[in-house]
Structures are given as C-alpha cells and as structure tokens.
Design a protein around this motif. Structure first.
Motif, mmCIF file in Angstrom:
data_model
loop_
_atom_site.group_PDB
_atom_site.id
_atom_site.type_symbol
_atom_site.label_atom_id
_atom_site.label_comp_id
_atom_site.label_asym_id
_atom_site.label_seq_id
_atom_site.Cartn_x
_atom_site.Cartn_y
_atom_site.Cartn_z
ATOM 1 N N TRP A 102 -10.055 -6.518 -0.729
ATOM 2 C CA TRP A 102 -9.142 -5.466 -1.209
ATOM 3 C C TRP A 102 -9.928 -4.397 -1.958
ATOM 4 C CZ3 TRP A 102 -4.365 -4.232 -0.008
ATOM 5 C CH2 TRP A 102 -3.630 -3.372 -0.850
ATOM 6 N N ASP A 103 -9.743 -3.131 -1.569
ATOM 7 C CA ASP A 103 -10.516 -2.062 -2.192
ATOM 8 C C ASP A 103 -9.694 -0.786 -2.299
ATOM 9 O OD1 ASP A 103 -10.458 -0.953 0.359
ATOM 10 O OD2 ASP A 103 -12.548 -1.445 0.817
ATOM 11 N N LEU A 104 -10.343 0.289 -2.736
ATOM 12 C CA LEU A 104 -9.655 1.562 -2.967
ATOM 13 C C LEU A 104 -9.062 2.149 -1.692
ATOM 14 C CD1 LEU A 104 -11.873 3.381 -5.621
ATOM 15 C CD2 LEU A 104 -9.473 2.720 -5.870
ATOM 16 N N ASN A 105 -9.688 1.926 -0.543
ATOM 17 C CA ASN A 105 -9.114 2.424 0.710
ATOM 18 C C ASN A 105 -7.760 1.778 0.984
ATOM 19 O OD1 ASN A 105 -11.182 4.180 1.334
ATOM 20 N ND2 ASN A 105 -12.264 2.748 2.658
ATOM 21 N N ASP A 106 -7.676 0.469 0.759
ATOM 22 C CA ASP A 106 -6.409 -0.234 0.963
ATOM 23 C C ASP A 106 -5.371 0.247 -0.052
ATOM 24 O OD1 ASP A 106 -7.927 -1.805 2.793
ATOM 25 O OD2 ASP A 106 -8.540 -3.099 1.151
ATOM 26 N N ALA A 107 -5.795 0.374 -1.306
ATOM 27 C CA ALA A 107 -4.891 0.825 -2.361
ATOM 28 C C ALA A 107 -4.422 2.260 -2.102
ATOM 29 C CB ALA A 107 -5.591 0.734 -3.717
ATOM 30 N N GLU A 108 -5.297 3.083 -1.531
ATOM 31 C CA GLU A 108 -4.943 4.470 -1.234
ATOM 32 C C GLU A 108 -3.738 4.543 -0.298
ATOM 33 O OE1 GLU A 108 -5.427 8.628 -1.551
ATOM 34 O OE2 GLU A 108 -6.510 7.037 -2.609
ATOM 35 N N VAL A 109 -3.693 3.647 0.677
ATOM 36 C CA VAL A 109 -2.585 3.625 1.632
ATOM 37 C C VAL A 109 -1.283 3.231 0.933
ATOM 38 C CG1 VAL A 109 -1.688 2.540 3.726
ATOM 39 C CG2 VAL A 109 -4.106 3.151 3.574
ATOM 40 N N VAL A 110 -1.357 2.238 0.057
ATOM 41 C CA VAL A 110 -0.170 1.825 -0.689
ATOM 42 C C VAL A 110 0.339 2.971 -1.557
ATOM 43 C CG1 VAL A 110 0.719 0.250 -2.440
ATOM 44 C CG2 VAL A 110 -0.822 -0.613 -0.674
ATOM 45 N N CYS A 111 -0.575 3.622 -2.262
ATOM 46 C CA CYS A 111 -0.166 4.742 -3.129
ATOM 47 C C CYS A 111 0.473 5.862 -2.316
ATOM 48 C CB CYS A 111 -1.369 5.285 -3.903
ATOM 49 S SG CYS A 111 -2.015 4.144 -5.154
ATOM 50 N N ARG A 112 -0.095 6.166 -1.146
ATOM 51 C CA ARG A 112 0.483 7.205 -0.301
ATOM 52 C C ARG A 112 1.862 6.790 0.194
ATOM 53 N NH1 ARG A 112 -3.064 7.262 3.391
ATOM 54 N NH2 ARG A 112 -4.359 8.838 2.400
ATOM 55 N N GLN A 113 1.994 5.531 0.606
ATOM 56 C CA GLN A 113 3.263 5.040 1.141
ATOM 57 C C GLN A 113 4.377 5.113 0.101
ATOM 58 O OE1 GLN A 113 2.835 1.232 2.995
ATOM 59 N NE2 GLN A 113 4.994 1.058 3.584
ATOM 60 N N LEU A 114 4.017 4.911 -1.171
ATOM 61 C CA LEU A 114 5.007 4.918 -2.249
ATOM 62 C C LEU A 114 5.090 6.265 -2.957
ATOM 63 C CD1 LEU A 114 4.323 1.386 -3.786
ATOM 64 C CD2 LEU A 114 6.168 2.059 -2.252
ATOM 65 N N ASN A 115 4.444 7.282 -2.377
ATOM 66 C CA ASN A 115 4.467 8.630 -2.960
ATOM 67 C C ASN A 115 3.993 8.629 -4.407
ATOM 68 O OD1 ASN A 115 5.663 9.730 -0.570
ATOM 69 N ND2 ASN A 115 7.594 8.822 -1.241
ATOM 70 N N GLY A 166 0.664 9.439 -5.318
ATOM 71 C CA GLY A 166 -0.607 10.125 -5.459
ATOM 72 C C GLY A 166 -1.762 9.310 -4.893
ATOM 73 N N SER A 167 -2.946 9.483 -5.448
ATOM 74 C CA SER A 167 -4.132 8.778 -4.956
ATOM 75 C C SER A 167 -4.410 7.533 -5.794
ATOM 76 C CB SER A 167 -5.348 9.709 -4.977
ATOM 77 O OG SER A 167 -5.573 10.193 -6.275
ATOM 78 N N ALA A 168 -5.196 6.638 -5.231
ATOM 79 C CA ALA A 168 -5.507 5.370 -5.898
ATOM 80 C C ALA A 168 -6.581 5.574 -6.963
ATOM 81 C CB ALA A 168 -5.968 4.340 -4.877
ATOM 82 N N LEU A 169 -6.337 5.060 -8.147
ATOM 83 C CA LEU A 169 -7.311 5.103 -9.233
ATOM 84 C C LEU A 169 -8.107 3.811 -9.323
ATOM 85 C CD1 LEU A 169 -5.159 6.751 -12.060
ATOM 86 C CD2 LEU A 169 -6.716 7.862 -10.436
ATOM 87 N N GLU A 170 -7.418 2.688 -9.148
ATOM 88 C CA GLU A 170 -8.058 1.378 -9.206
ATOM 89 C C GLU A 170 -7.415 0.457 -8.187
ATOM 90 O OE1 GLU A 170 -8.648 -0.497 -13.037
ATOM 91 O OE2 GLU A 170 -8.265 1.398 -14.065
ATOM 92 N N ALA A 171 -8.159 -0.588 -7.824
ATOM 93 C CA ALA A 171 -7.631 -1.620 -6.926
ATOM 94 C C ALA A 171 -7.903 -2.979 -7.576
ATOM 95 C CB ALA A 171 -8.286 -1.537 -5.549
ATOM 96 N N PRO A 172 -7.156 -3.304 -8.651
ATOM 97 C CA PRO A 172 -7.421 -4.540 -9.396
ATOM 98 C C PRO A 172 -7.257 -5.790 -8.525
ATOM 99 C CG PRO A 172 -5.945 -3.074 -10.609
ATOM 100 C CD PRO A 172 -6.033 -2.539 -9.222
ATOM 101 N N GLN A 173 -8.070 -6.780 -8.793
ATOM 102 C CA GLN A 173 -7.999 -8.049 -8.080
ATOM 103 C C GLN A 173 -7.616 -9.162 -9.064
ATOM 104 O OE1 GLN A 173 -11.308 -8.884 -5.468
ATOM 105 N NE2 GLN A 173 -11.615 -6.732 -4.959
#
Length: 301
Positions: A240-253, A255-262
C-alpha cells in the motif's frame, strides 16, 4: 445555460455551457450570493449551503469560471463578475456546488460521501438530524432514492458518521420504503423527540463502494473499506502506497493523498479483508478499476 450535476435537480456541482461544451466553476470566493443566483436561475428556491472542494464529485472538461462575484440579484450566473471564460488557476478538487431550498435531505458528517453519511433534514430555516429510534433499511431506502444514490446497503445508528448539532427534527420515522421523500413517512412530529445526538441516524447507499472509517477518522482520512459480496471489508497494507491512496482520495473527492498509513493506523477493522497487494498507477478514477481486473476476477471467482 447552467445545470447541477452529481446529485439532485436542485443540489450538485455547478456546470455552465460555453463554447459548445459543459464545464465547471472554481470555488475561489464561491459564496451564498453566487449560489443564490444559481438556485433562482434553476427555479430551485433560495441557497441553503455552498459546499466546496468538489463535494458532489469532480467534473470533467473545462473549468469555465473562476472568482465568480455575484450581488445575489442577477438573473443568470454568467451576468456576475468573473475572471473570464476558461481563465483560472484551479484543479478539479475545487469544483463549486450548491444546495438549494428545494432540497430537504442531505448526508453529512465524519467519513461521509455524497451517498453515505448522517441524515439531516431542512425544516423551519435550519438543518437538523434524525433520531435512530426505529431507524431501519426501509427508512434509509427512501433517503437513498431521494438523493439518487441507488438502493440501501446499511442504515447505521448511534451517530456512526459523527454527532450533529442543533435540532433533532425527526424521531420514530416509519417508512414503507416506497415514499418519494423522507418527510412523507410517518414520524413523531418535527422537533418532537427524547433523543440525544449520539443517536443520530445515517445511511450508506449502493452508490458508495469505498469509505473511510475508524478511530480518529474524518471524511477524508481513515481506514479504507470496500463493499463486496454484500458486506464491507478492509484492505491489507501489503504494498500500500501513495499511488493507491491517491485513487481513494480522488474517488472520495478529497483532493490528493498526503500519507498512506499502514499497520491499522486508524484502528483494526472486522470481518473480511477483501483486498491485498493493491497496485494502482495513481491515475485511476476508482479503486475498483484495479479491483475488477486484479482481484475480483483472479481471486474471488
């Protein structure tokens, strides 16, 4: 020409037609005066709220207007001052929106999306919540239909999306499920209740496939959960990384991903762990763009 997209006829993302195509409006300086003009132009009453940050989803194509400044008395949005068609320094996460008085129900709260959240109704010039006494799937079904959010997945209780403030307008709501509006259902009368905000009712509709939840979560931060096979489950942090988190943030409107906590940063979930080894480029519009190809096809069937 203008329209509202992403929600109902009288609430949604503001779009304007110019140069033979539809485009959005940036929320720089967007306020109730601007929204008032939109609501009047669409015969939707007066402006109640001016959600920002692409609350009803990000649009596509041109961002036609920015720095819109209306007195509130104009007959059309394009009569207001603005920086010029197509002149802007905005991103999709800044698309402006309105909620007009013709809308009587919204979903809001911590972790909410357009089609999931704490149920609030508009009455007597203010928004208030719904008590969860007797709240069930039939009641939630009416809300989901009213907001064009598909069918009901869950009818959470006990302020699942956070406690509201102000009035608790409805209690002991009893719907058959076929009503066109929540206020058509039986209830104990506006403002008549013995509840506290810790009992605020909520819904999760079928138009939602990803939510953020867990301890300390907000609408745009939390443990990622996906809906599959009629139940919610979590995502393993392997890879799990920022690229994956970026998609979630975009899907939920959001903005962009700041962190991808594990390591269950927002608390451990329960039930199924639906996904593992998620690999996104970061450009997908939905986490399911990856799920459909990589996980559902190869693991679940």
């Amino acid at each position: 020409m203008i329209r509202l997209a992403g929600s109902t006829r009288c609430s949604g993302r503001v779009e304007v037609y110019h140069n033979n195509s539809w485009g959005t409006v940036c929320d720089d300086g967007w306020d109730l005066n601007d929204a008032e003009v939109v609501c009047r132009e669409l015969n939707c009453g007066s402006a109640l709220k001016v959600p920002t940050s692409a609350h009803f989803g990000a649009g596509t194509g041109q961002i036609w207007l920015d720095h819109v400044t209306c007195s509130g008395n104009e007959s059309s949005l394009t009569e207001c001052q603005h920086s010029g068609f197509g002149s802007n320094t905005c991103e999709r996460g800044q698309d402006a929106a309105v909620i007009c008085s013709a809308v009587s129900v919204i979903l809001t709260g911590s972790g909410s999306t357009r089609c999931s959240g704490r149920v609030e109704v508009y009455h007597n010039n203010s928004w208030g919540t719904v008590c969860d006494d007797g709240w069930g799937l039939n009641d939630a079904e009416v809300v989901c239909r009213q907001l064009n959010c598909g069918s009901t997945l869950e009818a959470p209780r006990s302020a699942h999306f956070g406690a509201g403030t102000g009035q608790i307008w409805l209690d002991h709501v009893t719907c058959s499920g076929n009503e066109s509006s929540l206020t058509e259902c039986q209830h104990s009368g506006f403002g008549s209740n013995t509840c506290e905000h810790g009992q605020d009712a909520a819904v999760i509709c079928s138009a939602v496939s990803v939510i953020l939840t867990g301890s300390g979560s907000t609408r745009c931060s939390g443990r990622v959960e996906v809906h599959h096979n009629n139940s919610w489950g979590t995502v393993c942090d392997d890879g799990w990384d920022l690229n994956d988190a970026e998609v979630v943030c975009r899907q939920l409107n959001c903005g962009s991903a700041l962190e991808a906590p594990q390591s269950a940063h927002f608390g451990a979930g329960t039930g199924q762990i639906w996904l593992d080894h998620v690999t996104c480029s970061g450009n997908e519009s939905s986490l399911y763009d990856q799920i459909n190809w990589i996980w559902i096809d190869s693991m679940f069937w």
